[in-house]
Design a protein around this motif. Structure first.
Motif, PDB file in Angstrom:
ATOM      1  N   HIS A 135       0.794  -1.229   0.000  1.00 51.34           N
ATOM      2  CA  HIS A 135       0.000   0.000   0.000  1.00 51.34           C
ATOM      3  C   HIS A 135       0.829   1.283   0.000  1.00 51.34           C
ATOM      4  O   HIS A 135       0.275   2.370  -0.219  1.00 51.34           O
ATOM      5  CB  HIS A 135      -0.954   0.011   1.206  1.00 51.34           C
ATOM      6  N   VAL A 136       2.133   1.164   0.250  1.00 52.26           N
ATOM      7  CA  VAL A 136       2.981   2.360   0.259  1.00 52.26           C
ATOM      8  C   VAL A 136       4.123   2.230  -0.745  1.00 52.26           C
ATOM      9  O   VAL A 136       4.176   2.962  -1.735  1.00 52.26           O
ATOM     10  CB  VAL A 136       3.542   2.644   1.675  1.00 52.26           C
ATOM     11  N   TYR A 137       5.036   1.295  -0.499  1.00 56.73           N
ATOM     12  CA  TYR A 137       6.248   1.208  -1.321  1.00 56.73           C
ATOM     13  C   TYR A 137       5.938   0.879  -2.782  1.00 56.73           C
ATOM     14  O   TYR A 137       6.455   1.529  -3.700  1.00 56.73           O
ATOM     15  CB  TYR A 137       7.211   0.187  -0.741  1.00 56.73           C
ATOM     16  N   LYS A 138       5.122  -0.123  -3.017  1.00 56.90           N
ATOM     17  CA  LYS A 138       4.789  -0.494  -4.398  1.00 56.90           C
ATOM     18  C   LYS A 138       3.828   0.503  -5.041  1.00 56.90           C
ATOM     19  O   LYS A 138       3.929   0.783  -6.235  1.00 56.90           O
ATOM     20  CB  LYS A 138       4.166  -1.899  -4.437  1.00 56.90           C
ATOM     21  N   ARG A 139       2.922   1.033  -4.243  1.00 55.95           N
ATOM     22  CA  ARG A 139       1.881   1.895  -4.794  1.00 55.95           C
ATOM     23  C   ARG A 139       2.383   3.307  -5.086  1.00 55.95           C
ATOM     24  O   ARG A 139       1.951   3.940  -6.048  1.00 55.95           O
ATOM     25  CB  ARG A 139       0.708   1.952  -3.816  1.00 55.95           C
ATOM     26  N   PHE A 140       3.309   3.793  -4.267  1.00 56.16           N
ATOM     27  CA  PHE A 140       3.785   5.177  -4.433  1.00 56.16           C
ATOM     28  C   PHE A 140       5.321   5.235  -4.487  1.00 56.16           C
ATOM     29  O   PHE A 140       5.954   5.823  -3.608  1.00 56.16           O
ATOM     30  CB  PHE A 140       3.285   6.061  -3.286  1.00 56.16           C
ATOM     31  N   PRO A 141       5.947   4.630  -5.481  1.00 55.54           N
ATOM     32  CA  PRO A 141       7.420   4.644  -5.537  1.00 55.54           C
ATOM     33  C   PRO A 141       7.989   6.043  -5.736  1.00 55.54           C
ATOM     34  O   PRO A 141       9.097   6.337  -5.270  1.00 55.54           O
ATOM     35  CB  PRO A 141       7.734   3.730  -6.732  1.00 55.54           C
ATOM     36  N   ILE A 142       7.267   6.919  -6.414  1.00 56.07           N
ATOM     37  CA  ILE A 142       7.759   8.286  -6.645  1.00 56.07           C
ATOM     38  C   ILE A 142       7.675   9.122  -5.372  1.00 56.07           C
ATOM     39  O   ILE A 142       8.466  10.046  -5.183  1.00 56.07           O
ATOM     40  CB  ILE A 142       6.948   8.958  -7.773  1.00 56.07           C
TER      41      ILE A 142
END
Length: 398
Positions: A135-142
């Motif tokens: 929910h964080v690292y994969k979803r919002f890499p930028i």
């Protein structure tokens, strides 16, 4: 208001000198290197060690902010690199894609392979699959690297953009470019493993120990990348430090040869030790072979046998390679070399037979032991002193 903004952009919150910012940049990029080699590479991709959840979560957060890389993607791509090494399916081999391609476009090759669903499905098993990963690292890499940019600008002002830019190119240049490119193209080799991997330097400091790439490809599941006494792996130093304070547990390192008293004949223990240390055995045999070859060269030169001398001198760069990798003219040249030196012929034939012992996966232990005993007997009966010494040492493996 404008003056305050300009003042902030010129100094940031810390108001550090250029030298302090320079050393800060070196420090944070080295932390990124350590995170890649310890966590992504040795821990996740190869399971050579386990790290405490505190350490794992720190590395995951740090890599998200400094590289935007996803653990499962990195591990999957690297595992595929080992499984398909130096073939067209290898995601980043300079042997198939060209050195400049890997050096200049290593990050692009990584991103392209990260889109391959089959690679991720087949090679990403065992990597983090928890809530924060999905929910964080994969979803919002930028988001992570954007946060790092804001932090750098806040600390140093406008020059913080330069610090951030260096952080962003550090891994694409050193890991995706230098290690994956030069590490399969240029350097020295301790072991004649099946691929083209090389050690770039004997001191693994700049890239956290990844400079010792041939050692790694030979013993892929080893948490320690240095092998010879003169080699240094700073990543291993960090792992030992983490282990000392209870934050890491080493699962496997490369075998170290142990020698016992000379036995009259090889037994089951000898066979097991030789099989476990087969790369070291072959590396030592290669040194024995090269020394004998040098003696033959010196003999031809002393007797002024110029034809034989030129023939042997021209072959010394490739004679230690496996016969399967030789080109047709080189294979034909082998016959000429053997005709002029029975010692070299014996060395070559016995090397092929020794390597064949662990290539026979269908043979029983009794058959393998018999083959090893027969090999030692042949070496001792060859009349070549160096081979006799080698066979004696082989019987001491324990």
């Amino acid at each position: 208001m404008l003056d305050s903004l300009l003042g902030f952009l010129s100094t940031g919150l810390l108001d550090w000198s250029g030298w302090k910012i320079f050393f800060f940049t070196l420090a944070v990029t080295h932390v990124t290197i350590a995170a890649v080699t310890i966590y992504l590479h040795r821990c996740q991709a190869h399971r050579a060690l386990d790290v405490h959840p505190i350490v794992a979560h720190f590395f995951r957060l740090w890599l998200w902010m400094t590289t935007g890389m996803i653990t499962s993607e990195w591990a999957a791509i690297h595992r595929k690199h080992h499984a398909k090494c130096e073939t067209p399916e290898d995601p980043h081999s300079p042997q198939t894609r060209g050195l400049w391609k890997v050096l200049a476009e290593g990050a692009e090759l990584y991103r392209a392979e990260a889109k391959n669903e089959e690679t991720l499905r087949k090679f990403s098993h065992g990597t983090p699959n928890d809530w924060i990963e999905n929910h964080v690292y994969k979803r919002f890499p930028i988001l992570g690297i954007s946060m790092m940019m804001i932090i750098d600008i806040a600390l140093f002002g406008a020059i913080g953009l330069t610090v951030w830019a260096v952080q962003m190119v550090w891994i694409p240049f050193w890991a995706a470019g230098v290690v994956n490119g030069l590490g399969h193209y240029w350097g020295y080799r301790n072991f004649n493993c099946a691929d083209a991997s090389t050690n770039l330097l004997p001191w693994g400091i700049i890239i956290g120990g990844e400079e010792l790439h041939n050692n790694h490809h030979t013993y892929a599941t080893s948490a320690k990348l240095s092998n010879k006494w003169y080699e240094f792996d700073i990543g291993w130093l960090y792992i030992r430090t983490l282990s000392f304070v209870g934050l890491a547990k080493v699962k496997k390192i490369a075998p170290t040869p142990k020698l016992s008293k000379v036995k009259a004949a090889c037994d089951d223990d000898t066979l097991q030790a030789v099989l476990s240390n087969r790369y070291e055995v072959m590396a030592r045999y290669a040194k024995t072979f090269k020394r004998a070859y040098g003696e033959e060269l010196a003999r031809f030169k002393e007797k002024r046998q110029h034809g034989e001398y030129q023939l042997f001198r021209g072959a010394r760069k490739w004679l230690h390679h496996d016969e399967a990798s030789l080109q047709e003219p080189q294979k034909q040249q082998l016959g000429e070399i053997f005709a002029h030196s029975n010692a070299v012929k014996t060395y070559y034939e016995l090397r092929r037979e020794l390597a064949g012992i662990w290539d026979r996966s269908n043979a029983s232990r009794e058959q393998l032991l018999g083959q090893l005993q027969n090999w030692c007997h042949r070496a001792e009966q060859s009349g070549i002193h160096a081979l006799q010494e080698f066979a004696t040492r082989l019987r001491r493996y324990a």
